[in-house]
Design a protein around this motif. Structure first.
Motif, PDB file in Angstrom:
ATOM      1  N   GLY A  52       2.161   3.672   9.495  1.00 35.78           N
ATOM      2  CA  GLY A  52       1.175   4.693   9.787  1.00 35.78           C
ATOM      3  C   GLY A  52       1.549   5.472  11.032  1.00 35.78           C
ATOM      4  N   TRP A 110       0.262  -5.481  11.642  1.00 42.34           N
ATOM      5  CA  TRP A 110      -0.154  -4.622  12.745  1.00 42.34           C
ATOM      6  C   TRP A 110       0.821  -4.822  13.895  1.00 42.34           C
ATOM      7  N   THR A 155      -7.280  -1.405   1.955  1.00 45.70           N
ATOM      8  CA  THR A 155      -7.464  -1.327   3.405  1.00 45.70           C
ATOM      9  C   THR A 155      -7.183  -2.671   4.068  1.00 45.70           C
ATOM     10  N   GLU A 183      -4.236   4.983   9.912  1.00 47.34           N
ATOM     11  CA  GLU A 183      -5.040   4.119  10.772  1.00 47.34           C
ATOM     12  C   GLU A 183      -6.238   4.882  11.327  1.00 47.34           C
ATOM     13  N   CYS A 217      -6.799   0.435   8.356  1.00 54.43           N
ATOM     14  CA  CYS A 217      -5.600   1.105   7.857  1.00 54.43           C
ATOM     15  C   CYS A 217      -5.750   1.203   6.348  1.00 54.43           C
ATOM     16  N   LEU A 236       0.081   5.424   4.900  1.00 56.55           N
ATOM     17  CA  LEU A 236      -0.826   4.581   5.678  1.00 56.55           C
ATOM     18  C   LEU A 236      -1.512   5.419   6.739  1.00 56.55           C
ATOM     19  N   CYS A 275      -0.135   0.246  11.771  1.00 58.95           N
ATOM     20  CA  CYS A 275      -0.073  -0.668  10.637  1.00 58.95           C
ATOM     21  C   CYS A 275       1.210  -0.392   9.864  1.00 58.95           C
TER      22      CYS A 275
END
Length: 124
Positions: free
Chosen positions: A115, A36, A78, A6, A22, A4, A96
């Protein structure tokens, strides 16, 4: 394995807007609930929003309801977080996360992949 990444963070004045993105690589994005979270120095990572696999359901923490919108584009792998009417207290690193199986949206422990985070700073 899911990676992931971001993007979209930055510095904005109070009342302004930002859109975080993301993008996922690896396994099938549509199989994952996406969330999130945000974190400030010295505090636990807190839930912001989550969206179901197909995008039909979403859930928000009370402090962002009516200001933030989570969405996803499974064709582009995404997930987005549109943030409007930003406040200084929204300042944080935003992460994320992806969850493959059932679990509570608000708990970090239920998510499988994360992420690296993107900084959002809201000036007063």
């Amino acid at each position: 394995q899911v990676q992931l990444v971001e993007s979209g963070g930055g510095l904005v004045q109070a009342g302004g807007s930002l859109r975080l993105s993301c993008t996922a690589s690896g396994r099938t994005f549509k199989n994952y609930v996406m969330g999130w979270f945000r974190q400030t120095t010295g505090k636990d990572r807190e839930f912001v929003a989550a969206i179901s696999r197909g995008g039909g359901s979403s859930y928000y923490t009370d402090s962002v309801k009516g200001r933030f919108t989570i969405s996803r584009d499974n064709a582009k792998n995404t997930v987005y977080l549109q943030m409007n009417s930003l406040k200084p207290e929204d300042t944080a690193v935003y992460f994320c996360a992806a969850r493959r199986y059932r679990g509570e949206d608000i708990y970090t422990s239920t998510y499988d992949y994360w992420g690296q985070g993107t900084q959002v700073t809201v000036s007063s």
